[in-house]
Structures are given as C-alpha cells and as structure tokens.
Scaffold this motif. Structure first.
Motif, PDB file in Angstrom:
ATOM      1  N   VAL A   5      45.122  37.892  45.191  1.00  0.00           N
ATOM      2  CA  VAL A   5      45.866  37.074  43.954  1.00  0.00           C
ATOM      3  C   VAL A   5      44.786  36.445  43.260  1.00  0.00           C
ATOM      4  CG1 VAL A   5      47.968  37.430  44.884  1.00  0.00           C
ATOM      5  CG2 VAL A   5      46.555  35.525  45.134  1.00  0.00           C
ATOM      6  N   GLY A  34      50.194  33.300  47.885  1.00  0.00           N
ATOM      7  CA  GLY A  34      50.217  34.519  48.501  1.00  0.00           C
ATOM      8  C   GLY A  34      50.262  34.301  49.872  1.00  0.00           C
ATOM      9  N   ASP A  47      48.936  39.466  47.838  1.00  0.00           N
ATOM     10  CA  ASP A  47      50.311  39.947  47.345  1.00  0.00           C
ATOM     11  C   ASP A  47      50.900  40.860  48.276  1.00  0.00           C
ATOM     12  OD1 ASP A  47      49.555  42.300  46.781  1.00  0.00           O
ATOM     13  OD2 ASP A  47      49.513  41.945  44.254  1.00  0.00           O
ATOM     14  N   THR A  48      52.027  41.181  48.193  1.00  0.00           N
ATOM     15  CA  THR A  48      52.801  42.210  49.296  1.00  0.00           C
ATOM     16  C   THR A  48      52.195  43.547  49.351  1.00  0.00           C
ATOM     17  OG1 THR A  48      54.400  42.698  47.427  1.00  0.00           O
ATOM     18  CG2 THR A  48      54.841  40.877  48.905  1.00  0.00           C
ATOM     19  N   THR A  88      47.180  31.104  42.944  1.00  0.00           N
ATOM     20  CA  THR A  88      48.235  31.811  43.068  1.00  0.00           C
ATOM     21  C   THR A  88      48.688  31.724  44.502  1.00  0.00           C
ATOM     22  OG1 THR A  88      47.780  33.130  41.055  1.00  0.00           O
ATOM     23  CG2 THR A  88      49.356  33.973  42.507  1.00  0.00           C
TER      24      THR A  88
END
Length: 522
Positions: A358, A364, A352-353, A362
């Motif tokens: 993740v 990312g 993720d950021t 999911t």
C-alpha cells in the motif's frame, strides 16, 4: 551457524572469566562449559536420540542456561515450556512436539508429577531443584556428577534448534520452529545496533522460555558478557538487582518498566538508589505509552533506549527504533513513538488483503521477510501456509510506514474495534487514556452493541493513591481523540491479566462480553 559457537570461543580465550552470576554464586566459562558437556552426556545416557525434544519447565536460573546449550550440544531440540500455562496446555505441547524428557525446578516439581501422569511421550522427569529429589524423578545434579562430558555435536545451520509454542489462550498452541540460522541472524541484527559486548551484565528479567530473552541469551554469550538470571520478576527485585549486580543491559515489557518505576515511588529506600550502571534498555512485547516512555527516560538518564518490534515467528526481530530517536526532537516529529525501521537483513512492507504493497501512510498488514523468519509451525502445514506466503511472514499486526521507512503500529488486527462502520485502533485509545495522570495501566476493547456492532470499553488500573471517575477518563479522552473513538464505558480494576512476558491478555478481558456471540473480527 550453531548456538554453541560463542560459548566455545570464550571457553578457549577466557576460560576463567565469569559467565554467570546467580544467587550469590559465580561460574566461569570453563565451569559452565563443563556442566553443559556433562548435561549432554547425561541426556545421551538416558537414551536421547538425535533430534529428540527435551522440555524444561522452570523459572529463570543458571541451570536454564545449561539446558539451552546442553540439549543442542547433544544433538537435541529444545522445547522451553511456558510457565504460565495449565497442565492441559503443557501436556498438549509436550505430546505435540514428541518431547521425551522434561526438566522441572522446585516451583514446578508438583506440576511435573501431574504432567508425567498425563503426557504420552515423556519417559523421563528430571528434578533441577535444590531440595530432596521427589520420588519418580531423577536428580539433575546427580546426573551431571555421574556423567562423562561429551564432545559437542555442533548441531546447527537450518537444523531445528527449538520449538517455541505461542498462544494457548484461544485454542491449541502453535509450535514455532526456529533454526540455528534463524537465531544467529536475529542475534547479529541486534548486535549490529550496538547491543551487548564483553562488559555487558545482563539481567534476565523476561522469562527464559520466551524467545525474546532466549535471543538476548544468545547475543550475550556470543559477546562474552555476564548472565544474571532473575527467578521471578517484581519491580522491587529488579531495581535491587540493578544496584547489587551493576546491571548494564535489560530487556523489558512496558508493564515491567511501569512496575519498576512504581516500586521506586512506593519505597523510600529505592527512590534514591543509583541506577546509572544501566546503559541499554530494550523494550517490546507490547506498545509503550508516551507518558511511560517519558518517565522511563527520566528514571534512567544514562541509558540508551531501543524499541524492538517482532514476534516469535520472526525470531523476535522485525524493526528497531534506535536510541537517537528517543529525544525531544523526535517526540515532536512522532518518530519516538514509532517501531523504527527494518532490522539488518530484514525487509518490511505494508500490504492490503490481496498482498499488494500500500502507499506510504496507508494502514495495512505488516509483512516481514528475511533469514530470521521461522521454518514454519510444527505439524501445522495449513497454518504455516496461511501466514508464510511467497517468503513473507504476515504478522497480523496493522500499521503504516512513513516516507523514511519508519513503521508505526496501530493495532493487532484482531484487536481493532469496529463501531458503526468505523475502524477504531485500540492502541490510539489507550495512548489517550494512559496520558491521564491517575492511570497506571489500561486496555481498550470492543464490546457488543445492538446498534453499533461494537463500542469502546476501557479497563483501567489507577496509580496507588490516585482517583478518577468514569467521566474523568472519558472527558480526558475527548480532549485528545475524536468522539467516536472515546470509551463509552469504563471499568476500574486493581490489575490486568498478563501473559508471561507482560502482554495484556485482551481476549480474557473480552471473554465475558462476547460469551455466546460472534465477533466480526477474529
């Protein structure tokens, strides 16, 4: 590790074996090695110092292969120049890298003169063509004839092999620093999948300045196969080369595969030729539509298909989808349309950021770690720090990983379309459009909308002799994807803007719509 290792082995063990076939001429390993040693000697005579950059602006050729090995043989650094660039972009890359020598062929001799007038660091211009040497240039062949072959310096390990420039369409290009070890590990990762051996006859269809073909060149030389450079790609010429040279291996972008298949349809003479010599096809550079992949599998029934996902910063290697997943079973499972699993000695994760991994499934950002990851960007420490964090290369590609480690690419993060707060991945839209029987190529981009921020706009190239309307395309998509993902507008063109390796230049398609505006996505 050093790039010339495989060449030395075959010069000793198989000196009289053919190494290169080009335009009706053949060259043995012994002959190739002698010319490489003479090129290195010539460069030293011209004053090339250890670590100096030597650039080449040329189409694919036998001399390009000599350049690839001759510069590091003389303890220099390679700077293969993108043949699609303008003079201004090329001059920037030459000055940025400090290149002192530029080699040009017939196609780029005139451009070479203009570059010499503007570049600050180039002091020698070498003509590697077949005509009369232009004024102000040195003859490549005359230099080799006069030079004494020198011993290989065996430049290698973590020493800089080359600076491979990327970008150049949205600001200044970035020079990706690749070491000898980077290339060696990436090459062995490919060969561990069963690609290349002494019986390989490889068609250099991709431009040699691109690191993907460069990596294949290394693998083939280590294996001892035959190089067949193709100066300029066309679908017709590639099909004919397969027949004439009995090509066994190819690396192609999906657009190139499309052009070959369309060439067979357009030409009765090519429609029935035997393509059974092809045993391995690696495709990459951009996603392939399921429809095109199915056509390719049918056209090359004896070929094993590999998908390679990577980028210049990864010495091209990230993940590989093996041939056993290109079948009906995995068509239904979906794995046939994944990017495969991590290459040998490579780790892949989805983050993720905040760089947290993740959960599986999911979406990312794809991050990669391994001995193939670049040294960094030349003269750009801030840009290097932005993408290389804790040893992980952050690719800028959006994707997800399933429970078995298969990576699915959903989009370049910068190509994601945000409409009314919903994230729309252009690759998903393009897959739906490409399944229309009249569509040859397509691209989905986000264009500005006062209410929704962005809406989906499709740019479509139709197959020869086929027709489709805007409503046909939109209705076709509505049967396959959610309504909010479907194009709100469709534009028909005769062709799409492509990079030198067949990637669709979406920034060029977006430019007229976003002039004077700011996108929410970089």
């Amino acid at each position: 590790m050093y790039i010339t290792q495989g060449l030395h082995r075959h010069m000793k063990e198989r000196p009289d074996t053919i190494a290169v076939r080009y335009q009706g001429r053949s060259m043995t390993f012994a002959e190739l090695g002698d010319r490489i040693a003479r090129l290195a000697g010539a460069l030293k005579t011209l004053g090339m110092a250890s670590g100096d950059c030597v650039a080449m602006l040329s189409r694919n050729s036998q001399r390009y292969i000599e350049y690839v090995f001759g510069v590091p043989w003389a303890d220099g650094v390679l700077n293969p120049v993108n043949t699609r660039w303008s003079v201004a972009e090329i001059v920037y890359s030459l000055d940025d890298s400090g290149s002192t020598v530029l080699i040009v062929d017939d196609t780029f001799a005139e451009m070479g003169q203009a570059i010499l007038e503007q570049a600050k660091t180039i002091r020698t211009l070498i003509y590697a063509g077949d005509g009369e040497t232009p004024a102000g240039m040195l003859s490549y062949e005359a230099l080799l004839a006069a030079a004494e072959p020198i011993a290989d310096t065996r430049r290698g390990g973590d020493a800089l092999l080359g600076i491979f420039y990327t970008g150049g369409t949205t600001g200044f290009p970035k020079g990706v620093m690749i070491s000898h070890n980077n290339l060696a590990f990436a090459g062995f990762s490919s060969m561990s999948k069963g690609l290349f051996d002494r019986h390989s006859v490889y068609l250099h269809a991709m431009p040699m300045f691109h690191l993907a073909d460069f990596s294949a060149l290394y693998c083939l030389t280590v294996s001892g196969g035959v190089h067949v450079p193709m100066p300029a790609f066309s679908g017709e010429a590639a099909v004919q080369a397969i027949v004439d040279e009995q090509i066994t291996e190819m690396l192609l972008a999906p657009t190139m595969i499309q052009m070959m298949l369309d060439a067979r349809i357009a030409s009765p003479a090519l429609a029935t030729v035997d393509l059974d010599s092809v045993r391995h096809i690696v495709y990459g550079a951009s996603p392939i539509s399921p429809t095109l992949l199915d056509r390719a599998c049918e056209a090359f029934p004896r070929a094993a298909f590999f998908q390679g996902y990577g980028m210049t910063e990864l010495t091209t290697i990230g993940t590989t989808l093996a041939p056993e997943y290109h079948n009906e079973e995995h068509h239904h499972s979906g794995k046939m349309y994944s990017a495969g699993t991590a290459g040998a000695c490579v780790e892949v994760r989805i983050v993720d950021t905040d760089d947290n991994e993740v959960p599986r499934g999911t979406i990312g950002e794809i991050a990669v770690r391994g001995p193939n990851v670049m040294l960094g960007y030349w003269n750009k420490p801030e840009a290097t720090a932005e993408v290389l964090r804790d040893g992980w290369m952050h690719t800028g590609d959006g994707g997800y990983m399933d429970t078995e480690g298969f990576v699915f690419i959903v989009d370049r993060l910068k190509d994601m379309i945000v409409s009314g707060g919903e994230n729309i991945y252009s690759a998903e839209v393009e897959t739906a459009i490409a399944s229309h029987p009249a569509v040859a190529q397509c691209a989905a981009i986000g264009i500005p909308h006062d209410k929704w921020g962005e809406t989906v706009h499709a740019v479509v190239v139709l197959k020869p002799g086929h027709n489709a309307s805007e409503d046909d395309i939109v209705n076709h998509c509505r049967e396959r994807i959610a309504g909010y993902k479907c194009p709100r507008s469709v534009e028909f063109r005769s062709s799409l803007p492509l990079s030198g390796v067949g990637k669709i230049l979406k920034n060029e398609l977006r430019k007229p719509y976003w002039e004077g505006r700011k996108r929410n996505i970089a």
